[in-house]
Structures are given as C-alpha cells and as structure tokens.
Write an enzyme that holds these catalytic residues in place. Structure first.
Site, PDB file in Angstrom:
ATOM      1  CG  ASP A  67     -47.546  28.815-129.804  1.00  0.00           C
ATOM      2  OD1 ASP A  67     -47.133  27.630-129.090  1.00  0.00           O
ATOM      3  OD2 ASP A  67     -47.453  30.003-129.254  1.00  0.00           O
ATOM      4  CG  ASN A 136     -44.824  42.175-127.477  1.00  0.00           C
ATOM      5  OD1 ASN A 136     -45.343  41.353-126.775  1.00  0.00           O
ATOM      6  ND2 ASN A 136     -44.553  42.358-128.761  1.00  0.00           N
ATOM      7  CG  HIS A 138     -46.136  38.020-127.325  1.00  0.00           C
ATOM      8  ND1 HIS A 138     -44.990  38.496-126.776  1.00  0.00           N
ATOM      9  CD2 HIS A 138     -46.134  36.619-126.942  1.00  0.00           C
ATOM     10  CE1 HIS A 138     -44.255  37.725-126.411  1.00  0.00           C
ATOM     11  NE2 HIS A 138     -44.810  36.381-126.261  1.00  0.00           N
ATOM     12  CD  GLU A 143     -45.137  38.871-130.967  1.00  0.00           C
ATOM     13  OE1 GLU A 143     -45.088  40.041-130.505  1.00  0.00           O
ATOM     14  OE2 GLU A 143     -44.813  37.782-130.526  1.00  0.00           O
TER      15      GLU A 143
END
Length: 186
Positions: A67, A136, A138, A143
């Site tokens: 990314d 979480n 991700h 996400e």
C-alpha cells in the site's frame, strides 16, 4: 494453515526474518510481497543484520509493497516508499528499480491501481507475501467489512476484510507472539 507461536516480538521478528531469508536463499530471484507498519520492522532489522554479515544477497530480489498513501511523494517521511527505504532498502543490496510501491502521486486512483496490478501481473507471481495483521483484523488498508479486494484498489478506510480470509489460502503460515495468538481459538 500453519501457526508458529513465539514468546515475544523479538522472537517473532527473528522467525519471520528466517522465513523471508529462506525464500531469498532458495530462490535468489524471488518476488517478495512486503508490508509496512510496526509489525515487520524487527524482521527488517534482522534481515539487514544478516545482509551486513554477508549471509544474504538481495541483488536479484524483486519486491512489491501492499500500500501507499494517496498524494504523498516517495520523499515524504509519511510515505510507505520512504518507510521501506529507511527500514530496509537503503541497508541491503536490492536494486531500487526492482522495488515497487503503488504510485501515491498519480492523481487518477483507478489508473494507479491498474498500473500497479500490471506490475504485479507482469512479475508472474509473488513467491512470499509478508502481512501484518492489525488488532481489528485489518490487513494493510483492508479494514474489516463485507468484501475482500483481490487486487489493488483505492478507497476509504472503514470500520467494517477480516484477517480470517487468510484461512481460504492453501499455504499460509501465521507467526505471532503468545499474546497475539492467545486470541485464536484452540
């Protein structure tokens, strides 16, 4: 899925660096998929140490990163190109023209994604992909939500692609410290 439990972050980093270095040794012209963030920094430091000792040669390796932030130049200290240069590429003998990060400066996000997909497709395949998993679930900027993008995409970060999608892949090794892996069902 293979799960390797380590005692702490340093041990996890060493085990991860072992997996990456084994790939480089077994296939010197491999394509490594690399990640940014705090998780891989220890592994990158270990790889640099082994390179400096003469144990590893990255001269034929190609890398693709997960990314990049839209709008940031590679020289911006918040960009992932800068992160990779600072934490790994500037300290090993990888050819900079064999290191790929999505183009955050391309104003047309769809074009940037298409261009990056072409780079990855032209390389043939990624031999080993390093991923950091967030608290979480991700993966990169994927996400938790109801879908999982298989290729490069541009979009907003939302509070809803769970890391559990990794269970669908035929060859996954998860390396984590005891604290992180304590959350997995036994």
């Amino acid at each position: 899925m293979k799960i390797i439990k380590t005692k702490d972050y340093e041990h996890m980093s060493r085990v991860t660096a072992n997996l990456l270095s084994a790939q480089v040794i077994m296939k010197p012209d491999c394509v490594l998929g690399l990640a940014t963030g705090s998780t891989p920094v220890g592994a990158y430091k270990q790889l640099v140490q082994w390179f400096q000792k003469g144990d590893l040669d990255f001269s034929e390796v190609t890398s693709v990163n997960l990314d990049e932030y839209k709008g940031l130049s590679p020289e911006n200290d918040q960009s992932y190109r800068y992160f990779m240069n600072h934490n790994l590429f500037n300290h090993i003998n990888i050819r900079k023209d064999h290191t790929f990060v999505p183009n955050g400066r391309e104003p047309d996000a769809e074009k940037a994604c298409d261009d990056y997909n072409k780079i990855i497709h032209d390389l043939g395949s990624i031999d080993l992909q390093l991923l950091g998993l967030g608290n979480n679930g991700h993966i990169g900027f994927n996400e938790p939500s109801s879908s999982f993008e298989k290729e490069t995409f541009f979009g907003s970060i939302t509070p809803q692609v769970p890391a559990s999608v990794l269970q669908l892949h035929s060859d996954v090794t998860v390396v984590g410290d005891e604290a992180a892996l304590s959350m997995l069902p036994h």
